[in-house]
Write an enzyme that holds these catalytic residues in place. Structure first.
Site, PDB file in Angstrom:
ATOM      1  N   ARG A  59      33.344  36.900  42.756  1.00  0.00           N
ATOM      2  CA  ARG A  59      33.617  38.320  42.998  1.00  0.00           C
ATOM      3  C   ARG A  59      32.567  39.205  42.324  1.00  0.00           C
ATOM      4  NH1 ARG A  59      39.531  39.115  41.255  1.00  0.00           N
ATOM      5  NH2 ARG A  59      39.075  41.259  41.821  1.00  0.00           N
ATOM      6  N   GLN A  91      43.127  50.339  39.527  1.00  0.00           N
ATOM      7  CA  GLN A  91      43.532  48.949  39.249  1.00  0.00           C
ATOM      8  C   GLN A  91      42.381  48.014  39.589  1.00  0.00           C
ATOM      9  OE1 GLN A  91      47.846  48.200  40.733  1.00  0.00           O
ATOM     10  NE2 GLN A  91      47.077  49.906  41.927  1.00  0.00           N
ATOM     11  N   ASN A  92      41.356  48.559  40.234  1.00  0.00           N
ATOM     12  CA  ASN A  92      40.268  47.705  40.717  1.00  0.00           C
ATOM     13  C   ASN A  92      39.308  47.346  39.592  1.00  0.00           C
ATOM     14  OD1 ASN A  92      41.451  48.107  43.153  1.00  0.00           O
ATOM     15  ND2 ASN A  92      39.969  49.626  43.865  1.00  0.00           N
ATOM     16  N   HIS A 109      42.965  47.614  34.790  1.00  0.00           N
ATOM     17  CA  HIS A 109      43.021  46.145  34.865  1.00  0.00           C
ATOM     18  C   HIS A 109      41.680  45.499  34.479  1.00  0.00           C
ATOM     19  CE1 HIS A 109      46.716  46.178  37.813  1.00  0.00           C
ATOM     20  NE2 HIS A 109      47.043  46.444  36.559  1.00  0.00           N
ATOM     21  N   CYS A 117      35.030  38.389  24.174  1.00  0.00           N
ATOM     22  CA  CYS A 117      35.043  37.167  23.364  1.00  0.00           C
ATOM     23  C   CYS A 117      36.349  37.112  22.575  1.00  0.00           C
ATOM     24  CB  CYS A 117      33.859  37.135  22.397  1.00  0.00           C
ATOM     25  SG  CYS A 117      33.928  35.688  21.309  1.00  0.00           S
ATOM     26  N   CYS A 136      29.340  32.897  23.211  1.00  0.00           N
ATOM     27  CA  CYS A 136      29.336  34.353  23.030  1.00  0.00           C
ATOM     28  C   CYS A 136      27.991  34.794  22.466  1.00  0.00           C
ATOM     29  CB  CYS A 136      30.454  34.754  22.070  1.00  0.00           C
ATOM     30  SG  CYS A 136      30.387  36.495  21.607  1.00  0.00           S
ATOM     31  N   CYS A 139      28.722  36.226  18.632  1.00  0.00           N
ATOM     32  CA  CYS A 139      29.102  35.395  17.481  1.00  0.00           C
ATOM     33  C   CYS A 139      28.748  33.925  17.676  1.00  0.00           C
ATOM     34  CB  CYS A 139      30.596  35.541  17.194  1.00  0.00           C
ATOM     35  SG  CYS A 139      31.659  34.745  18.416  1.00  0.00           S
ATOM     36  N   LEU A 203      47.084  52.203  54.374  1.00  0.00           N
ATOM     37  CA  LEU A 203      47.029  51.717  55.752  1.00  0.00           C
ATOM     38  C   LEU A 203      48.425  51.491  56.309  1.00  0.00           C
ATOM     39  CD1 LEU A 203      44.498  51.267  57.371  1.00  0.00           C
ATOM     40  CD2 LEU A 203      44.467  48.881  56.624  1.00  0.00           C
TER      41      LEU A 203
END
Ligand code: BJW
Length: 234
Positions: A59, A91-92, A109, A117, A136, A139, A203
């Protein structure tokens, strides 16, 4: 529009659909046969981190192939020109609102292009893939970096700011969200509690459609620019 000063806008996957990003619960809403509920949980990440990284890596990579659409651009224009308070709660986890120019924006979200991390608690911009689970950069801990995404059972970001904005709202607008996921699905009830006007654009009617004063049914790319033109015209 008279008597409206403070606006809260909630957006969901439907606003990015016309940019070419799949929604979660439509017919194309499955990923490699998995429901979002099966990959977007902390338990799924513990069980199979590589699968979860693959879901988010795909994504994240796909983001580079899409552009904001007319609905994102219209909200960015509203953000720039609206003289009152305004908060776009999305929320995207895509970055299409900010790429369109929106500033008064909160990603409840999380964000695809951020990593977190769990060893040192640092959050950092992340553009590439996470593959097998990188160390990470802050660290050096191995296997502790995760997508900075709010999964089921985790607390969404910015809830205090969102609640404050809703309590002051004169108008609550929900765009392109099915109303399946809480707490976002409950924002309309908070807005009603403070006697804000409520409008949904989708929609098809969402699960909580009956709670809205008005439902406009159609694609966000058409409805949102029309609504923004109207509200800015006063
Ligand atoms: C168009 C369009 C076009 C298409 N134009 N429209 C039992 C009861 C109540 C709650 C719970 C429960 N059991 C568990 C819970 C809580 C749980 C929850 O809600 N579960 C439900 C499944 C019941 N929620 C949580 O765990 C949340 N945390 C939490 O509650 O913490 C505790 C707490 C919080 C606050 C106060 C006190 C306590 C965390 C939720 C995290 C959600 N995460 C996900 C995945 C991560 C992000 C990612 O990977 O992208 O977020 S799930 C997924 O759903 C994603 C989305 O943001 C979210 C919402 O989906 P959305 O946007 O609505 O998409 P769709 O696909 O469902 O709908 C798209 C809509 O667009 C459709 O209606 C189309 O018609 C429309 N559309 N094209 C206009 N062109």
């Amino acid at each position: 529009m008279p008597d409206i000063r403070n606006i809260v806008i909630l957006t969901g996957a439907g606003i990015s659909a016309e940019s070419g990003l799949a929604t979660f619960r439509g017919p194309d809403g499955l990923w490699e046969g998995h429901r979002v509920e099966d990959v977007a949980t902390p338990e799924a990440f513990v069980r199979d981190p590589v699968l979860v990284h693959r879901f988010y890596d795909a994504r994240r990579a796909n983001l580079a192939t899409v552009e904001p659409n007319a609905a994102h651009r219209a909200l960015a224009r509203l953000d720039a020109e609206w003289p009152g308070e305004l908060l776009i709660v999305t929320q995207n986890v895509d970055d299409l609102h900010e790429r369109a120019g929106a500033r008064r924006l909160l990603h409840m979200h999380g964000e695809l292009k951020s990593a977190w991390c769990r060893a040192c608690d640092a959050r950092m911009a992340w553009d590439g893939g996470m593959g097998e689970g990188p160390a990470c950069p802050e660290c050096g801990a191995a296997g502790r970096l995760r997508p900075d995404i709010v999964w089921f059972g985790e607390m969404p970001y910015g809830m205090e700011r969102i609640d404050r904005a809703l309590m002051e709202a004169d108008l609550f607008v929900s765009i392109g969200t099915s109303g399946n996921v809480y707490p976002a699905a409950g924002f309309v009830q908070t807005a009603r509690y403070v006697h804000a006007r409520t409008l949904e654009m989708n929609l098809e009617p969402s699960l909580g459609s009956y709670l809205f004063d008005e439902s406009r049914i159609g694609p966000a790319g058409k409805l949102v620019p029309e609504w923004v033109d109207d509200i800015l015209a006063g």
